[in-house]
Motif scaffolding. Structure first.
Motif, PDB file in Angstrom:
ATOM      1  N   ILE A   9       0.557  -7.690  -9.687  1.00  0.00           N
ATOM      2  CA  ILE A   9       1.038  -8.312  -8.895  1.00  0.00           C
ATOM      3  C   ILE A   9       2.662  -7.672  -8.979  1.00  0.00           C
ATOM      4  CG2 ILE A   9       2.218 -10.143  -8.080  1.00  0.00           C
ATOM      5  CD1 ILE A   9       0.754 -11.931  -9.458  1.00  0.00           C
ATOM      6  N   ASN A  10       2.680  -7.138  -7.673  1.00  0.00           N
ATOM      7  CA  ASN A  10       3.839  -6.481  -7.495  1.00  0.00           C
ATOM      8  C   ASN A  10       5.484  -7.331  -6.754  1.00  0.00           C
ATOM      9  OD1 ASN A  10       6.059  -4.145  -6.621  1.00  0.00           O
ATOM     10  ND2 ASN A  10       5.391  -3.972  -4.277  1.00  0.00           N
ATOM     11  N   LYS A  11       6.660  -7.758  -6.998  1.00  0.00           N
ATOM     12  CA  LYS A  11       7.171  -8.297  -7.000  1.00  0.00           C
ATOM     13  C   LYS A  11       8.352  -8.038  -6.657  1.00  0.00           C
ATOM     14  CE  LYS A  11       5.529 -11.692 -10.718  1.00  0.00           C
ATOM     15  NZ  LYS A  11       6.228 -12.159 -11.811  1.00  0.00           N
ATOM     16  N   ASP A  12       8.965  -6.568  -6.127  1.00  0.00           N
ATOM     17  CA  ASP A  12      10.581  -6.583  -6.430  1.00  0.00           C
ATOM     18  C   ASP A  12      10.563  -5.495  -4.947  1.00  0.00           C
ATOM     19  OD1 ASP A  12      13.047  -4.811  -7.401  1.00  0.00           O
ATOM     20  OD2 ASP A  12      13.143  -7.204  -7.412  1.00  0.00           O
ATOM     21  N   VAL A  13       9.462  -4.026  -5.378  1.00  0.00           N
ATOM     22  CA  VAL A  13       9.999  -3.001  -4.292  1.00  0.00           C
ATOM     23  C   VAL A  13       8.864  -2.933  -3.959  1.00  0.00           C
ATOM     24  CG1 VAL A  13      12.222  -2.136  -6.229  1.00  0.00           C
ATOM     25  CG2 VAL A  13      10.145  -1.476  -6.751  1.00  0.00           C
ATOM     26  N   SER A  14       8.579  -2.007  -2.885  1.00  0.00           N
ATOM     27  CA  SER A  14       7.928  -1.443  -2.320  1.00  0.00           C
ATOM     28  C   SER A  14       7.198  -0.218  -2.919  1.00  0.00           C
ATOM     29  CB  SER A  14       7.578  -1.183  -0.823  1.00  0.00           C
ATOM     30  OG  SER A  14       9.188   0.359  -0.716  1.00  0.00           O
ATOM     31  N   ILE A  15       6.138   0.302  -2.975  1.00  0.00           N
ATOM     32  CA  ILE A  15       5.792   1.135  -4.227  1.00  0.00           C
ATOM     33  C   ILE A  15       3.916   1.529  -3.381  1.00  0.00           C
ATOM     34  CG2 ILE A  15       5.814   0.067  -6.441  1.00  0.00           C
ATOM     35  CD1 ILE A  15       2.925  -0.962  -6.135  1.00  0.00           C
ATOM     36  N   GLY A  16       4.233   3.340  -3.092  1.00  0.00           N
ATOM     37  CA  GLY A  16       2.844   4.107  -2.758  1.00  0.00           C
ATOM     38  C   GLY A  16       1.775   3.765  -4.220  1.00  0.00           C
ATOM     39  N   ILE A  17       0.572   3.302  -3.724  1.00  0.00           N
ATOM     40  CA  ILE A  17      -0.678   4.125  -4.591  1.00  0.00           C
ATOM     41  C   ILE A  17      -1.366   4.366  -4.057  1.00  0.00           C
ATOM     42  CG2 ILE A  17      -2.314   2.460  -5.993  1.00  0.00           C
ATOM     43  CD1 ILE A  17      -0.286  -0.138  -5.004  1.00  0.00           C
ATOM     44  N   ARG A  18      -2.134   5.632  -4.925  1.00  0.00           N
ATOM     45  CA  ARG A  18      -3.149   6.223  -4.617  1.00  0.00           C
ATOM     46  C   ARG A  18      -4.125   6.543  -4.965  1.00  0.00           C
ATOM     47  NH1 ARG A  18      -1.139  11.401  -6.816  1.00  0.00           N
ATOM     48  NH2 ARG A  18      -2.015  10.888  -8.271  1.00  0.00           N
ATOM     49  N   ALA A  19      -5.248   5.931  -4.384  1.00  0.00           N
ATOM     50  CA  ALA A  19      -6.329   5.417  -4.898  1.00  0.00           C
ATOM     51  C   ALA A  19      -7.565   6.240  -5.900  1.00  0.00           C
ATOM     52  CB  ALA A  19      -7.648   4.534  -3.959  1.00  0.00           C
ATOM     53  N   ASN A  20      -8.174   6.337  -6.814  1.00  0.00           N
ATOM     54  CA  ASN A  20      -8.582   7.596  -7.369  1.00  0.00           C
ATOM     55  C   ASN A  20     -10.027   7.758  -7.483  1.00  0.00           C
ATOM     56  OD1 ASN A  20      -7.647   6.367  -9.428  1.00  0.00           O
ATOM     57  ND2 ASN A  20      -5.938   8.518 -10.442  1.00  0.00           N
ATOM     58  N   LYS A  21      -9.651   5.932  -7.940  1.00  0.00           N
ATOM     59  CA  LYS A  21     -11.368   5.696  -7.816  1.00  0.00           C
ATOM     60  C   LYS A  21     -12.130   4.590  -6.683  1.00  0.00           C
ATOM     61  CE  LYS A  21     -10.501   5.653 -12.927  1.00  0.00           C
ATOM     62  NZ  LYS A  21     -10.247   5.106 -14.262  1.00  0.00           N
ATOM     63  N   LEU A  22     -13.101   5.144  -7.481  1.00  0.00           N
ATOM     64  CA  LEU A  22     -14.063   4.597  -5.829  1.00  0.00           C
ATOM     65  C   LEU A  22     -14.624   2.181  -6.453  1.00  0.00           C
ATOM     66  CD1 LEU A  22     -17.470   6.479  -5.299  1.00  0.00           C
ATOM     67  CD2 LEU A  22     -15.399   6.394  -3.701  1.00  0.00           C
ATOM     68  N   PRO A  23     -14.468   1.768  -5.767  1.00  0.00           N
ATOM     69  CA  PRO A  23     -14.433   0.736  -5.613  1.00  0.00           C
ATOM     70  C   PRO A  23     -15.406   0.175  -6.395  1.00  0.00           C
ATOM     71  CG  PRO A  23     -14.336   0.163  -2.710  1.00  0.00           C
ATOM     72  CD  PRO A  23     -14.401   1.918  -3.888  1.00  0.00           C
ATOM     73  N   VAL A 188      25.803 -15.541  -9.034  1.00  0.00           N
ATOM     74  CA  VAL A 188      25.478 -14.280  -9.853  1.00  0.00           C
ATOM     75  C   VAL A 188      25.388 -13.652  -8.855  1.00  0.00           C
ATOM     76  CG1 VAL A 188      23.794 -13.663 -10.758  1.00  0.00           C
ATOM     77  CG2 VAL A 188      23.488 -16.261 -11.438  1.00  0.00           C
ATOM     78  N   THR A 189      26.210 -12.945  -8.613  1.00  0.00           N
ATOM     79  CA  THR A 189      26.030 -11.671  -8.240  1.00  0.00           C
ATOM     80  C   THR A 189      25.323 -10.278  -8.765  1.00  0.00           C
ATOM     81  OG1 THR A 189      28.482 -10.784  -8.477  1.00  0.00           O
ATOM     82  CG2 THR A 189      28.217 -11.957  -7.006  1.00  0.00           C
ATOM     83  N   ASN A 190      24.974  -9.262  -7.739  1.00  0.00           N
ATOM     84  CA  ASN A 190      24.489  -7.899  -8.268  1.00  0.00           C
ATOM     85  C   ASN A 190      22.960  -8.100  -9.405  1.00  0.00           C
ATOM     86  OD1 ASN A 190      27.025  -6.700  -7.329  1.00  0.00           O
ATOM     87  ND2 ASN A 190      28.684  -7.110  -8.781  1.00  0.00           N
ATOM     88  N   ILE A 191      23.027  -8.648  -8.677  1.00  0.00           N
ATOM     89  CA  ILE A 191      21.489  -9.007  -9.469  1.00  0.00           C
ATOM     90  C   ILE A 191      20.334  -7.763  -9.311  1.00  0.00           C
ATOM     91  CG2 ILE A 191      19.340 -10.465  -9.116  1.00  0.00           C
ATOM     92  CD1 ILE A 191      21.240 -12.806  -7.988  1.00  0.00           C
ATOM     93  N   SER A 192      19.477  -7.213 -10.198  1.00  0.00           N
ATOM     94  CA  SER A 192      18.927  -6.591 -10.084  1.00  0.00           C
ATOM     95  C   SER A 192      17.983  -7.142 -11.322  1.00  0.00           C
ATOM     96  CB  SER A 192      19.247  -4.984 -10.787  1.00  0.00           C
ATOM     97  OG  SER A 192      18.550  -4.548 -11.364  1.00  0.00           O
ATOM     98  N   GLU A 193      16.208  -6.735 -11.016  1.00  0.00           N
ATOM     99  CA  GLU A 193      15.614  -7.023 -11.565  1.00  0.00           C
ATOM    100  C   GLU A 193      14.219  -5.791 -10.951  1.00  0.00           C
ATOM    101  OE1 GLU A 193      12.035 -10.393 -12.677  1.00  0.00           O
ATOM    102  OE2 GLU A 193      12.759 -10.468 -11.294  1.00  0.00           O
ATOM    103  N   VAL A 194      14.444  -5.207 -12.337  1.00  0.00           N
ATOM    104  CA  VAL A 194      13.685  -3.780 -12.536  1.00  0.00           C
ATOM    105  C   VAL A 194      12.715  -4.302 -12.857  1.00  0.00           C
ATOM    106  CG1 VAL A 194      13.333  -1.112 -12.720  1.00  0.00           C
ATOM    107  CG2 VAL A 194      15.545  -1.862 -12.646  1.00  0.00           C
ATOM    108  N   PRO A 195      10.837  -4.171 -12.259  1.00  0.00           N
ATOM    109  CA  PRO A 195      10.099  -4.115 -13.440  1.00  0.00           C
ATOM    110  C   PRO A 195       9.647  -3.571 -14.263  1.00  0.00           C
ATOM    111  CG  PRO A 195       9.448  -3.794 -11.136  1.00  0.00           C
ATOM    112  CD  PRO A 195      10.822  -3.701 -10.795  1.00  0.00           C
TER     113      PRO A 195
END
Length: 395
Positions: A9-23, A188-195
């Motif tokens: 599950i990706n909760k916080d930021v956009s990410i790039g995923i490279r598929a290097n294996k078959l299903p 609360v201000t300046n909230i940050s949650e880095v996975p």
């Protein structure tokens, strides 16, 4: 650089995923392959009617042959065989099974394989998954320690205020505890949650960070980590302006009926061995085992390792495996009787012989009692019918 697992599950930021294996190489596909292999090696179970028929048929033929020889009349052989009706086997047992399937359905238990009803009362080893089966699958805050003159109200209030903005599994437990304590939530201000790094924010000019013991060590803050006493299970650390304020401990609590269910298995259902086989950390599994009264524990096991354990146990005695997750599907297939707990996974339900629709260990106990009553009625009807047929054959 991290590997993305099936179901991540990706909760916080956009990410790039490279598929290097078959299903076909995915973890899900591997579990399905293990489950199919387990189905091919499923233990052969002799049905109750076959067991009784294996005894009854030779006896009937011997009596018929004896009658023909004694009377010196081949028609006497046919007469005896006509009286030797297999109706007790053809009717009594199926009717008892159909009645039990109907009763189970009314009680929220779906019987997919009728042999479950015939076999479960003969099983002597119970193997259980932990999370979601023996537990509710929802961690709760069970203990907390406070440091450097921070009171419970202050440290917990700060933690709960910032956790409102997190979707971490432990956030809900902190919020529930703060709500029970009657604490109000602060702005609360300046909230940050880095996975993987923790949660931070500013409250009334104070910098509040919620992180883990391992992250403190990674950040070379061993002085803070050393202040925290060693513990088992899930935990998090609260820092206020860089000072240790609180240390929270969490556990996935056992179901209310867990201990009574485990204690009920030996005296009422004659299970000689009860064990937990789980993929979770050993500390968590041991904690749960102590809570419900189980001595035998296998922790940190993959689906492949689970199925090996089930096969080894099934060679020694008939087994019941009770699980709720997709990781349990192969083990459910390999056991003598596989019971899917709840409706969390279609794959798990497909692999099991019975499905408990309501997540309650009491329903598992009901299934075992239904099975015993079905087997008793079926045996009474079948053996009683065969005994009457034997009397008729003698006449």
């Amino acid at each position: 650089g991290s590997f993305v697992l099936s179901g991540a599950i990706n909760k916080d930021v956009s990410i790039g995923i490279r598929a290097n294996k078959l299903p076909v190489d995915s973890r899900y596909a591997k579990i399905m392959q293990v489950m199919r292999a387990a189905e091919e090696k499923r233990p052969r179970i002799q049905r109750l009617g076959d067991q009784l028929g294996a005894f009854y048929t030779p006896v009937a033929v011997l009596i018929a042959v004896g009658a023909a020889i004694l009377a010196q009349d081949p028609l006497r052989f046919l007469s005896v065989m006509v009286v030797a009706t297999p109706c007790p086997l053809l009717i009594a047992i199926p009717v008892a099974i159909i009645g039990s399937i109907s009763l189970s359905a009314r009680r929220g238990i779906v019987i997919k394989n009728p042999s479950v009803l015939e076999q479960i009362d003969q099983c002597r080893t119970m193997i259980l998954d932990k999370t979601g089966t023996l537990t509710y699958g929802k961690p709760s805050l069970t203990d907390a320690r406070y440091f450097n003159n921070f009171s419970k109200s202050t440290a917990l209030q700060y933690a709960a205020s910032i956790e409102r903005y997190s979707r971490h599994p432990l956030a809900g437990a902190i919020l529930e505890d703060a709500t029970r304590a009657g604490l109000t939530f602060l702005e609360v201000t300046n909230i940050s949650e880095v996975p993987g790094q923790g949660l931070s924010g500013s409250i009334s000019g104070h910098n509040v960070v919620i992180t883990s013991r391992s992250k403190l060590v990674e950040q070379r803050r061993e002085d803070l980590a050393r202040q925290i006493p060693p513990s088992d299970g899930l935990e998090c650390v609260v820092l206020v302006d860089g000072v240790l304020a609180g240390h929270f401990l969490f556990h996935d609590e056992p179901r209310r009926e867990g201990r009574s269910f485990i204690g009920h298995l030996n005296p009422r259902h004659h299970f000689r061995k009860v064990m937990i086989v789980s993929g979770d950390r050993e500390a968590e599994v041991r904690y749960m085992a102590d809570k419900v009264g189980i001595q035998m524990v296998h922790a940190g096991k993959s689906p492949e390792e689970k199925i090996d354990i089930v096969r080894q146990e099934t060679l020694q005695a008939k087994t019941v495996f009770l699980g709720d997750g997709i990781n349990d599907a192969p083990a459910l297939t390999a056991a003598t009787v596989g019971i899917a707990f709840g409706q969390n996974s279609d794959i798990t339900a497909e692999a099991a012989g019975a499905v408990i629709l309501e997540s309650s260990l009491g329903k598992v106990d009901e299934l075992m009692h239904i099975s015993r009553r079905m087997r008793t009625i079926a045996l009474q009807s079948a053996i009683g019918g065969m005994a009457l047929s034997l009397v008729g054959m003698v006449f």
